[in-house]
Motif scaffolding. Sequence first.
Motif, PDB file in Angstrom:
ATOM      1  N   MET A  77       0.834  -1.185   0.000  1.00  0.00           N
ATOM      2  CA  MET A  77       0.000   0.000   0.000  1.00  0.00           C
ATOM      3  C   MET A  77       0.877   1.246   0.000  1.00  0.00           C
ATOM      4  N   ASN A  78       0.214   2.386   0.077  1.00  0.00           N
ATOM      5  CA  ASN A  78       0.956   3.635   0.104  1.00  0.00           C
ATOM      6  C   ASN A  78       1.739   3.740   1.395  1.00  0.00           C
ATOM      7  N   ASP A  79       2.948   4.277   1.302  1.00  0.00           N
ATOM      8  CA  ASP A  79       3.845   4.334   2.443  1.00  0.00           C
ATOM      9  C   ASP A  79       3.370   5.365   3.455  1.00  0.00           C
ATOM     10  N   GLY A  80       3.095   4.906   4.683  1.00  0.00           N
ATOM     11  CA  GLY A  80       2.665   5.824   5.723  1.00  0.00           C
ATOM     12  C   GLY A  80       3.676   5.986   6.825  1.00  0.00           C
ATOM     13  N   GLU A  81       4.871   5.393   6.658  1.00  0.00           N
ATOM     14  CA  GLU A  81       5.851   5.411   7.737  1.00  0.00           C
ATOM     15  C   GLU A  81       6.387   6.806   8.017  1.00  0.00           C
ATOM     16  N   GLN A  82       6.433   7.682   7.004  1.00  0.00           N
ATOM     17  CA  GLN A  82       6.990   9.016   7.185  1.00  0.00           C
ATOM     18  C   GLN A  82       5.919  10.040   7.564  1.00  0.00           C
TER      19      GLN A  82
ATOM     20  N   LEU B 133      -9.170  -3.330  13.882  1.00  0.00           N
ATOM     21  CA  LEU B 133      -9.205  -2.389  12.768  1.00  0.00           C
ATOM     22  C   LEU B 133      -8.958  -0.964  13.257  1.00  0.00           C
ATOM     23  N   LEU B 134      -9.555  -0.614  14.386  1.00  0.00           N
ATOM     24  CA  LEU B 134      -9.399   0.746  14.902  1.00  0.00           C
ATOM     25  C   LEU B 134      -7.969   1.004  15.382  1.00  0.00           C
ATOM     26  N   THR B 135      -7.347  -0.002  15.951  1.00  0.00           N
ATOM     27  CA  THR B 135      -5.945   0.144  16.363  1.00  0.00           C
ATOM     28  C   THR B 135      -5.061   0.394  15.146  1.00  0.00           C
ATOM     29  N   ALA B 136      -5.283  -0.362  14.074  1.00  0.00           N
ATOM     30  CA  ALA B 136      -4.493  -0.178  12.855  1.00  0.00           C
ATOM     31  C   ALA B 136      -4.741   1.187  12.227  1.00  0.00           C
ATOM     32  N   LEU B 137      -5.943   1.729  12.392  1.00  0.00           N
ATOM     33  CA  LEU B 137      -6.285   3.015  11.789  1.00  0.00           C
ATOM     34  C   LEU B 137      -5.507   4.173  12.416  1.00  0.00           C
ATOM     35  N   LYS B 138      -4.946   3.959  13.591  1.00  0.00           N
ATOM     36  CA  LYS B 138      -4.145   5.010  14.223  1.00  0.00           C
ATOM     37  C   LYS B 138      -2.927   5.365  13.370  1.00  0.00           C
ATOM     38  N   GLY B 139      -2.498   4.428  12.515  1.00  0.00           N
ATOM     39  CA  GLY B 139      -1.360   4.672  11.637  1.00  0.00           C
ATOM     40  C   GLY B 139      -1.708   4.515  10.175  1.00  0.00           C
ATOM     41  N   ALA B 140      -2.966   4.795   9.817  1.00  0.00           N
ATOM     42  CA  ALA B 140      -3.393   4.611   8.428  1.00  0.00           C
ATOM     43  C   ALA B 140      -4.524   5.574   8.110  1.00  0.00           C
ATOM     44  N   ASP B 141      -4.824   5.675   6.805  1.00  0.00           N
ATOM     45  CA  ASP B 141      -5.970   6.461   6.350  1.00  0.00           C
ATOM     46  C   ASP B 141      -7.206   5.589   6.176  1.00  0.00           C
ATOM     47  N   LEU B 142      -6.966   4.341   5.829  1.00  0.00           N
ATOM     48  CA  LEU B 142      -8.049   3.388   5.583  1.00  0.00           C
ATOM     49  C   LEU B 142      -7.565   2.003   5.985  1.00  0.00           C
ATOM     50  N   VAL B 143      -8.384   1.287   6.726  1.00  0.00           N
ATOM     51  CA  VAL B 143      -8.059  -0.085   7.122  1.00  0.00           C
ATOM     52  C   VAL B 143      -9.110  -1.024   6.556  1.00  0.00           C
ATOM     53  N   LEU B 144      -8.655  -2.068   5.890  1.00  0.00           N
ATOM     54  CA  LEU B 144      -9.526  -3.071   5.299  1.00  0.00           C
ATOM     55  C   LEU B 144      -9.429  -4.372   6.083  1.00  0.00           C
ATOM     56  N   GLY B 145     -10.561  -4.918   6.479  1.00  0.00           N
ATOM     57  CA  GLY B 145     -10.571  -6.262   7.034  1.00  0.00           C
ATOM     58  C   GLY B 145     -10.425  -7.253   5.897  1.00  0.00           C
ATOM     59  N   SER B 146      -9.363  -8.054   5.916  1.00  0.00           N
ATOM     60  CA  SER B 146      -9.024  -8.884   4.756  1.00  0.00           C
ATOM     61  C   SER B 146      -9.173 -10.374   5.040  1.00  0.00           C
ATOM     62  N   ARG B 147      -9.849 -11.050   4.128  1.00  0.00           N
ATOM     63  CA  ARG B 147      -9.982 -12.514   4.193  1.00  0.00           C
ATOM     64  C   ARG B 147      -8.822 -13.221   3.524  1.00  0.00           C
ATOM     65  N   TRP B 148      -8.090 -12.505   2.665  1.00  0.00           N
ATOM     66  CA  TRP B 148      -7.138 -13.174   1.776  1.00  0.00           C
ATOM     67  C   TRP B 148      -5.684 -12.822   2.047  1.00  0.00           C
ATOM     68  N   ILE B 149      -5.375 -12.390   3.271  1.00  0.00           N
ATOM     69  CA  ILE B 149      -3.986 -12.242   3.699  1.00  0.00           C
ATOM     70  C   ILE B 149      -3.740 -13.264   4.799  1.00  0.00           C
TER      71      ILE B 149
ATOM     72  N   VAL C  88      -4.139  -0.050   4.807  1.00  0.00           N
ATOM     73  CA  VAL C  88      -3.613  -1.205   5.543  1.00  0.00           C
ATOM     74  C   VAL C  88      -4.673  -2.303   5.567  1.00  0.00           C
ATOM     75  N   GLU C  89      -4.238  -3.543   5.392  1.00  0.00           N
ATOM     76  CA  GLU C  89      -5.133  -4.694   5.538  1.00  0.00           C
ATOM     77  C   GLU C  89      -4.809  -5.433   6.829  1.00  0.00           C
ATOM     78  N   VAL C  90      -5.848  -5.806   7.567  1.00  0.00           N
ATOM     79  CA  VAL C  90      -5.672  -6.641   8.752  1.00  0.00           C
ATOM     80  C   VAL C  90      -6.519  -7.898   8.568  1.00  0.00           C
ATOM     81  N   PRO C  91      -6.042  -9.037   9.039  1.00  0.00           N
ATOM     82  CA  PRO C  91      -6.788 -10.282   8.815  1.00  0.00           C
ATOM     83  C   PRO C  91      -8.074 -10.337   9.627  1.00  0.00           C
ATOM     84  N   ILE C  92      -9.114 -10.870   9.004  1.00  0.00           N
ATOM     85  CA  ILE C  92     -10.384 -11.102   9.698  1.00  0.00           C
ATOM     86  C   ILE C  92     -10.873 -12.510   9.376  1.00  0.00           C
ATOM     87  N   THR C  93     -11.783 -12.992  10.189  1.00  0.00           N
ATOM     88  CA  THR C  93     -12.503 -14.226   9.910  1.00  0.00           C
ATOM     89  C   THR C  93     -13.906 -13.862   9.481  1.00  0.00           C
TER      90      THR C  93
END
Length: 254
Positions: A1-6, A116-132, A209-214
């Motif tokens: 994804m787009n680099d958000g580290e900086q 998802l909300l924790t990941a959003l602290k360092g992202a613009d958009l967080v996707l719950g992903s089935r395929w990671i 950012v994608e985070v794994p979901i069930t």
Amino acid sequence: MNDGEQRSFGPLGKVLVIIPTYNEAENIKPIVRRVRASVPEAHILVADDNSPDGTGKLADELAGADEQVHVLHRHGKEGLGAAYLAGFQWGMDHDFGVLVEMDADGSHQPEELPRLLTALKGADLVLGSRWIPGGRVVNWPKSREFLSRGGSTYSRLLLDVPIRDVTGGYRAFRRETLEGLGMAEVASAGYCFQVDLAWRAVRNGFHVVEVPITFVERERGDSKMSRNIVVEALWRVTVWGVGSRAGKAVGRKP
């Protein structure tokens, strides 16, 4: 994804979980209860498309008993995308800083929302992903899994987006992200609505950012997926992809 580290990301602000409904009378009370238990500080907006089975009335009862539950009554069934767009606008009008997409049928487990909300602290958009790695589906036939994986892969390759689950619908947006996506130009209403927003986010340079979901298949009620929805999605993605590649070939910005 787009680099958000900086980049530095601001505070999230108030959270609104948007739950579109059409004939979800069996599911609305359990899903609202689970969201309230999983993220007690979050508010919920039920966007009901005038459900004939009385879902809207049940949602009103929930709202009457809980000031953190709200209901948006819509005139009729206009598609998932239209319901979410109306919900996004309602949330922004009421000063929410985070807007979450969630199905009413329990497929998107509210218990995973804190991740998802924790990941959003360092992202613009967080996707719950089935395929990671770590993501999975439960109680799906192989044909449905093949269709979903294939749709995501087709969209990812044709649109050149580095997202493994581009069709997934469990998402958390920052308000500023939605404001930067050109929502007034979004015309897709069905299954491809999710592809459209993800593609817009990548093209506009947002950190995704994608985070794994069930993902759990619904136990009650009828699925809204249909052949027409899938055909519309494939057609739109093909048009977008071909148009984008043609534009790049002649030096035109997408």
